[in-house]
Write a protein that holds these residues in place. Structure first.
Motif, short mmCIF file in Angstrom:
data_model
loop_
_atom_site.label_atom_id
_atom_site.label_comp_id
_atom_site.label_asym_id
_atom_site.label_seq_id
_atom_site.Cartn_x
_atom_site.Cartn_y
_atom_site.Cartn_z
N LEU A 58 0.68 -1.13 -0.13
CA LEU A 58 -0.15 0.15 0.10
C LEU A 58 0.76 1.29 0.07
CD1 LEU A 58 -3.05 -0.52 2.11
CD2 LEU A 58 -2.84 0.44 -0.17
N ILE A 59 2.10 0.95 0.82
CA ILE A 59 2.68 2.49 0.81
C ILE A 59 3.67 2.64 -0.47
CG2 ILE A 59 4.45 3.45 2.06
CD1 ILE A 59 1.97 3.37 3.63
N PHE A 78 0.78 4.27 -2.66
CA PHE A 78 0.69 5.72 -2.33
C PHE A 78 1.87 6.47 -2.78
CE2 PHE A 78 -1.85 4.46 1.72
CZ PHE A 78 -2.92 4.10 1.16
N LEU A 79 2.98 6.10 -2.58
CA LEU A 79 4.02 6.80 -2.97
C LEU A 79 4.36 6.87 -4.36
CD1 LEU A 79 6.84 5.49 -0.34
CD2 LEU A 79 5.48 7.70 -0.63
N ALA A 80 3.85 5.89 -5.27
CA ALA A 80 3.84 5.88 -6.57
C ALA A 80 2.80 6.98 -7.06
CB ALA A 80 3.61 4.64 -7.22
N PHE A 81 1.74 6.85 -6.63
CA PHE A 81 0.74 7.92 -6.89
C PHE A 81 1.23 9.25 -6.53
CE2 PHE A 81 -3.44 6.56 -8.21
CZ PHE A 81 -3.30 5.28 -8.34
N ILE A 82 1.67 9.48 -5.59
CA ILE A 82 2.06 10.92 -5.28
C ILE A 82 3.40 11.21 -5.89
CG2 ILE A 82 3.49 12.24 -3.26
CD1 ILE A 82 1.85 10.34 -1.49
N ALA A 95 3.71 10.35 -9.23
CA ALA A 95 3.03 10.47 -10.45
C ALA A 95 2.45 12.02 -10.37
CB ALA A 95 2.17 9.35 -10.61
N ASP A 96 1.78 12.37 -9.59
CA ASP A 96 1.02 13.48 -9.25
C ASP A 96 2.12 14.60 -9.44
OD1 ASP A 96 -1.75 14.78 -8.85
OD2 ASP A 96 -0.71 15.66 -7.01
N LEU A 97 3.05 14.62 -8.59
CA LEU A 97 4.09 15.51 -8.39
C LEU A 97 4.77 15.88 -9.92
CD1 LEU A 97 5.66 14.99 -5.11
CD2 LEU A 97 4.34 17.09 -5.60
N TYR A 98 5.06 14.54 -10.38
CA TYR A 98 5.64 14.72 -11.76
C TYR A 98 4.85 15.45 -12.90
CZ TYR A 98 7.22 12.59 -16.48
OH TYR A 98 7.38 12.47 -17.72
N ARG A 99 3.44 15.21 -12.65
CA ARG A 99 2.76 15.80 -13.91
C ARG A 99 2.72 17.28 -13.71
NH1 ARG A 99 -2.20 17.91 -12.83
NH2 ARG A 99 -2.88 16.12 -11.52
N ARG A 100 2.42 17.65 -12.13
CA ARG A 100 2.62 19.22 -11.97
C ARG A 100 3.96 19.83 -12.32
NH1 ARG A 100 -1.95 19.82 -8.71
NH2 ARG A 100 -2.82 17.96 -7.93
N PHE A 149 -3.50 7.77 -12.33
CA PHE A 149 -2.20 7.45 -12.51
C PHE A 149 -1.45 7.54 -14.10
CE2 PHE A 149 1.69 4.39 -12.26
CZ PHE A 149 2.38 5.04 -11.25
N ASN A 195 -1.25 11.14 -15.21
CA ASN A 195 -0.21 11.82 -14.53
C ASN A 195 1.18 11.56 -15.02
OD1 ASN A 195 -1.66 13.31 -12.84
ND2 ASN A 195 -1.23 11.98 -10.96
N VAL A 196 1.21 10.12 -15.39
CA VAL A 196 2.32 9.48 -16.00
C VAL A 196 2.63 10.14 -17.31
CG1 VAL A 196 3.73 7.58 -16.67
CG2 VAL A 196 2.71 7.70 -14.37
N LEU A 231 0.12 0.68 10.01
CA LEU A 231 -0.47 0.60 8.50
C LEU A 231 -1.35 2.30 8.53
CD1 LEU A 231 -1.22 -0.26 5.87
CD2 LEU A 231 -2.92 -1.69 6.80
N ILE A 274 1.26 9.67 5.11
CA ILE A 274 1.83 9.59 3.78
C ILE A 274 0.70 10.06 2.93
CG2 ILE A 274 2.67 8.46 1.74
CD1 ILE A 274 4.20 6.61 3.84
N TRP A 275 -0.38 9.35 2.92
CA TRP A 275 -1.55 9.51 1.84
C TRP A 275 -2.43 10.63 2.14
CZ3 TRP A 275 -1.98 8.66 -2.96
CH2 TRP A 275 -3.10 8.13 -3.50
N TYR A 278 -0.55 14.13 2.34
CA TYR A 278 -0.20 14.61 0.86
C TYR A 278 -1.56 15.08 0.40
CZ TYR A 278 1.02 15.07 -4.02
OH TYR A 278 1.29 15.67 -5.20
N PRO A 306 0.27 20.49 -4.22
CA PRO A 306 0.41 21.74 -4.49
C PRO A 306 -0.97 22.48 -4.68
CG PRO A 306 1.93 20.33 -5.58
CD PRO A 306 1.14 19.55 -4.90
#
Lengths: 411, 274
Positions: free
Chosen positions: A389-390, A393-397, A399-404, B114, B117-118, B204, B211-212, B215, B221
């Motif tokens: 899960l983590i 989460f990190l992957a989504f974050i 990807a989001d930051l990358y796009r921005r 996702f 975004n990618v 968990l 984290i989630w 953010y 942002p």
């Protein structure tokens, strides 16, 4: 009392009293001596006081038995010309106290110690001189309540100790000294109770009362019930067989610094017990030699009992709460408190109404994989879920930051 | 902008209530109880760390740690019971709950966001690669970000995670609190699993929040430094349009219907993401 003691204490004084009743001509009497020595200002050549308190010496065990000055200062018996020569021979107590003198001669006090300023210990160093009293007399230097003061006069700092300075002084914080000094209990252990009197020996002398092979009976002299329990336990049984690896009283309770388990400074205070037991029970080489289970401390520390205990909670279980203390038995012994059949009762002392369910599982779980497979499964599932899960989460974050950020770059 | 929002039925600066007072209060109680539970409980998972050892062995800290932990647990349970009642008994509560239920679309939304975004698919399309695949499955092009209803998949996941986590924590925690009761029913090995699950579930939950959730409501942002919805419960028409387009259109449709039929007009324009 030994026969020679009897002679020294009763027969001899009686004979002397009888003799004194018919004074021998030419021998100076006590009064003769006190003509000069009764003067409190009398000084010797080096300025030392030569005063003898006639009343005190008359009240001493020797004085009251009619032993006169010259019976001890025998080199003055024949002197008629006073004042006598300055230097006298040392008093030979051994002439009457044969057995005691022989014992001291064999003891640690019989020879000069190996310190920087060695000196031999004489009878008077412990017993005093003219004012000596019976050890049962409360004003005697060897009366139980006064013993610590008598011994520490030298042993607190003057005599070096292999265990370092302060080792002897620890006794003054012990439960024994508290009982002696605070409660006035004259049966409490003094130096002499454990080390012996005239026959005091160094700890590495196997005849010493405090040598490892003798310590159980030394402590057991007073703590008889505990000695019995200990000898029935797993440690005591190995001790009797001559094992030098099992703990004796002093290993768990300290030597001089013996304190009540309720005392925060005791090494068997509730929160410190685990540290004491694990000295041996977490020792790999002892474990191999005797087939002991290891990781006892580690697994205890990981339990709620261990965490709370480490944090100073005294109400949670420590090693002794479950395993007992003096008569610890192996779990396969039906009388052991941790025998599966007795666990309900043992756990029940704290967890009222604890049933047989307490025995359906393990306490010191070293490896969940082998000892509690369901718990292991749950742990693994959680680790996978958390990791997965983590990561998502990190992957989504990311990807989001990358796009921005890319939007900002290309703009 | 009014021209875009069909007949000006929803102005950009119109204020909608996203969280009412009850919901905000429930959320604050959740923050308080969760934080207390984490602070007083999670360190036990790291009992070997010197910091925790030092703090816990100071005075009666460890004892009060337990007291506070259980008090916070009671607070959390009370909050959940309140929320439960609110969800069942009020119309808004029931509506929210329906909106929070996961659907197939949520999984697709997650993939779509996702992928969007990618931007790999857009790059491939630009290069003319895999054209036939993309023509047949336009979903995988990820040309636009997904549109959400009242709750997006992120919010739904968080809500359901809290529900699941609370269930596990309250169940296991209750039996850890009442060891005697637990062991009068379960064998020790099962009780041990309660303790293990309690610890790992806590890990968990803590990581998910830190984290989630942090953010999405703080560091993102879009809302940085913080979305203020949890304080005032307000969301503007513009935010509704961009962040919850489906909900926006739903409100718009309802208002149009209430207004009666009008000459054909373009529906609300959906602005692409950002």
């Amino acid at each position: 009392m030994s026969r020679s003691g009897f002679v020294a204490r009763f027969a001899l004084p009686a004979a002397l009293v009888f003799l004194a009743a018919a004074p021998l001509s030419g021998q100076p009497s006590d009064d003769d001596c006190l003509v000069c020595h009764g003067d409190s200002g009398l000084k010797g050549g080096q300025g030392q006081s030569l005063f003898v308190d006639g009343a005190k010496s008359a009240a001493s065990i020797h004085g009251s038995a009619g032993i006169s000055c010259v019976d001890c200062h025998s080199d003055l018996a024949k002197v008629s010309d006073f004042p006598h020569a300055g230097k006298l021979k040392p008093v030979a107590c051994a002439s009457c106290h044969e057995a005691a003198a022989a014992a001291v001669g064999q003891s640690a006090h019989g020879s000069a110690h190996s310190g920087p300023k060695p000196f031999a210990v004489l009878c008077k160093d412990c017993h005093g001189t003219h004012e000596i009293r019976a050890s049962a007399d409360a004003s005697s230097r060897t009366f139980s309540l006064n013993i610590p003061e008598t011994c520490t006069a030298c042993h607190l700092s003057r005599v070096p100790n292999a265990r370092g300075p302060g080792f002897v002084g620890q006794y003054l914080q012990s439960v024994h000294f508290r009982a002696l000094s605070k409660a006035g209990l004259n049966s409490a252990a003094t130096c002499v109770s454990c080390h012996g009197g005239h026959d005091v020996r160094l700890v590495d002398d196997s005849r010493s009362k405090v040598a490892r092979p003798n310590i159980i009976s030394t402590c057991g002299a007073c703590h008889a019930g505990i000695e019995r329990d200990y000898l029935e336990g797993v440690h005591g049984k190995a001790y009797v067989k001559g094992s030098r690896d099992v703990p004796v009283c002093t290993d768990c309770h300290a030597e001089h610094d013996i304190r009540s388990p309720a005392d925060l400074g005791s090494i068997v205070y509730a929160t410190k017990v685990a540290a004491v037991c694990s000295r041996c029970h977490d020792d790999e080489s002892l474990a191999r030699q005797y087939g002991l289970l290891t990781s006892r401390l580690k697994t205890y520390a990981a339990s709620y009992h261990g965490m709370a205990s480490k944090s100073g909670e005294t109400r949670v279980a420590n090693c002794a709460s479950c395993h007992g203390h003096h008569d610890i038995r192996p779990s396969n012994d039906p009388r052991s408190s941790v025998n599966p059949a007795n666990l309900a009762a043992t756990c029940g002392t704290c967890h009222a109404g604890a049933g047989v369910n307490f025995s359906k599982g393990r306490i010191h779980v070293v490896s969940e994989r082998t000892e509690n497979r369901w718990a292991y499964t749950v742990k693994i599932v959680y680790l996978v879920v958390i990791g997965g899960l983590i990561s998502v989460f990190l992957a989504f974050i990311a990807a989001d930051l990358y796009r921005r950020l890319r939007g900002r770059w290309t703009r | 902008m009014d021209a875009l929002t069909g007949r000006g039925l929803i102005r950009d600066d119109e204020v909608f209530l996203r969280m009412n007072r009850v919901e905000r209060l429930q959320h604050i109680l959740l923050i308080v109880s969760f934080s207390l539970l984490v602070v007083t409980g999670l360190p036990l998972m790291f009992y070997e760390m010197r910091l925790f050892k030092a703090v816990f062995s100071y005075g009666r800290v460890f004892y009060y740690r337990g007291v506070i932990h259980r008090a916070a647990a009671v607070l959390l349970i009370a909050d959940i019971i309140w929320h439960f009642g609110y969800t069942i008994l009020t119309r808004r509560g029931r509506e929210n709950f329906r909106e929070l239920m996961p659907r197939r679309k949520d999984a697709l939304d997650a993939v779509a966001l996702f992928g969007y975004n990618v931007g790999l698919s857009r790059w491939l399309t630009r290069k003319g690669l895999l054209r036939r695949f993309f023509d047949r499955h336009p979903f995988w092009k990820f040309e636009n970000p997904p549109e959400y209803g009242r709750y997006n998949f992120i919010e739904k996941l968080e809500y359901l995670a809290v529900a699941w986590g609370s269930l596990v924590m309250i169940f296991s925690g209750f039996f850890m609190w009442n060891v005697e009761l637990s062991l009068s029913m379960f064998p020790l090995w099962l009780h041990d699993i309660f303790a293990i699950a309690h610890g790992y579930e806590a890990m968990l939950a803590f990581l998910a929040i830190i984290i989630w959730h942090m953010y999405n409501v703080h560091l993102n942002p879009e809302v940085f430094p913080m979305s203020r919805i949890w304080l005032d419960g307000k969301i503007t028409g513009h935010q509704l349009k961009t962040l919850h387009a489906i909900e926006y259109r739903k409100i718009l449709a309802a208002r149009e219907k209430a207004l009666g039929p009008q000459p054909a007009e373009p529906g609300p324009d959906i602005p692409p993401g950002a």
